[in-house]
Motif scaffolding. Structure first.
Motif, PDB file in Angstrom:
ATOM      1  N   ARG A   5       0.842  -1.196   0.000  1.00  0.00           N
ATOM      2  CA  ARG A   5       0.000   0.000   0.000  1.00  0.00           C
ATOM      3  C   ARG A   5       0.875   1.244   0.000  1.00  0.00           C
ATOM      4  O   ARG A   5       1.917   1.280   0.657  1.00  0.00           O
ATOM      5  N   PRO A   6       0.461   2.293  -0.703  1.00  0.00           N
ATOM      6  CA  PRO A   6       1.282   3.503  -0.733  1.00  0.00           C
ATOM      7  C   PRO A   6       1.406   4.184   0.635  1.00  0.00           C
ATOM      8  O   PRO A   6       2.372   4.875   0.896  1.00  0.00           O
ATOM      9  N   ASP A   7       0.458   3.956   1.519  1.00  0.00           N
ATOM     10  CA  ASP A   7       0.501   4.584   2.832  1.00  0.00           C
ATOM     11  C   ASP A   7       0.893   3.592   3.940  1.00  0.00           C
ATOM     12  O   ASP A   7       0.644   3.836   5.111  1.00  0.00           O
ATOM     13  N   ALA A   8       1.546   2.498   3.582  1.00  0.00           N
ATOM     14  CA  ALA A   8       1.865   1.443   4.547  1.00  0.00           C
ATOM     15  C   ALA A   8       2.756   1.942   5.683  1.00  0.00           C
ATOM     16  O   ALA A   8       2.643   1.469   6.805  1.00  0.00           O
ATOM     17  N   ASP A   9       3.627   2.888   5.418  1.00  0.00           N
ATOM     18  CA  ASP A   9       4.508   3.403   6.465  1.00  0.00           C
ATOM     19  C   ASP A   9       3.773   4.272   7.476  1.00  0.00           C
ATOM     20  O   ASP A   9       4.275   4.539   8.555  1.00  0.00           O
ATOM     21  N   MET A  10       2.584   4.719   7.134  1.00  0.00           N
ATOM     22  CA  MET A  10       1.832   5.606   8.012  1.00  0.00           C
ATOM     23  C   MET A  10       0.777   4.871   8.845  1.00  0.00           C
ATOM     24  O   MET A  10      -0.004   5.489   9.548  1.00  0.00           O
ATOM     25  N   ILE A  11       0.767   3.555   8.785  1.00  0.00           N
ATOM     26  CA  ILE A  11      -0.183   2.753   9.556  1.00  0.00           C
ATOM     27  C   ILE A  11       0.371   2.552  10.965  1.00  0.00           C
ATOM     28  O   ILE A  11       1.521   2.148  11.133  1.00  0.00           O
ATOM     29  N   LEU A  76       4.012   4.797  14.457  1.00  0.00           N
ATOM     30  CA  LEU A  76       3.799   4.443  13.053  1.00  0.00           C
ATOM     31  C   LEU A  76       4.848   3.443  12.591  1.00  0.00           C
ATOM     32  O   LEU A  76       5.928   3.321  13.183  1.00  0.00           O
ATOM     33  N   TYR A  78       6.937   3.299  10.040  1.00  0.00           N
ATOM     34  CA  TYR A  78       8.281   3.780   9.682  1.00  0.00           C
ATOM     35  C   TYR A  78       9.076   4.148  10.930  1.00  0.00           C
ATOM     36  O   TYR A  78      10.294   3.958  10.988  1.00  0.00           O
TER      37      TYR A  78
END
Length: 103
Positions: A5-11, A76, A78
């Motif tokens: 997912r493009p936002d995987a680091d922000m989960i 998060l 990352y």
């Protein structure tokens, strides 16, 4: 093929938890901080309380307006990688305010 997912680091993948511990020799319970690599808040709080019991007895009521177990902030994905916290790991951060983990 697997696509991330493009936002995987922000989960959110973990929590910073503060637990008030009654330490022998101290007049009031002292906050001990823990980093827990569990996305579920309740599971993270339980993991932190399990570690806190090694330092002393957990406070049974609020102290100076602070709850005995307080989920301070989510970590998060990352940030977990940057700080070296693995999924499922619980790490004691000590009794000093964990600025590095919160920002």
């Amino acid at each position: 093929m697997f696509r991330q997912r493009p936002d995987a680091d922000m989960i959110p993948q973990g929590w910073v938890i503060a637990v008030m511990v009654e330490v022998p020799g101290e007049r009031v319970p002292v906050a001990h901080y823990f980093a827990v690599g569990k996305a579920d808040r309740a599971l993270a709080e339980w993991a932190a309380t399990d570690l806190a019991q090694q330092a002393g007895t957990i406070a049974s009521s609020p102290v100076d307006g602070r709850e005995p177990v307080d989920a301070m902030r989510q970590i998060l994905a990352y940030r977990m990688r940057e700080l070296g916290l693995k999924t499922g790991e619980a790490r004691a951060l000590g009794d000093k305010y964990p600025r590095r983990w919160l920002f």
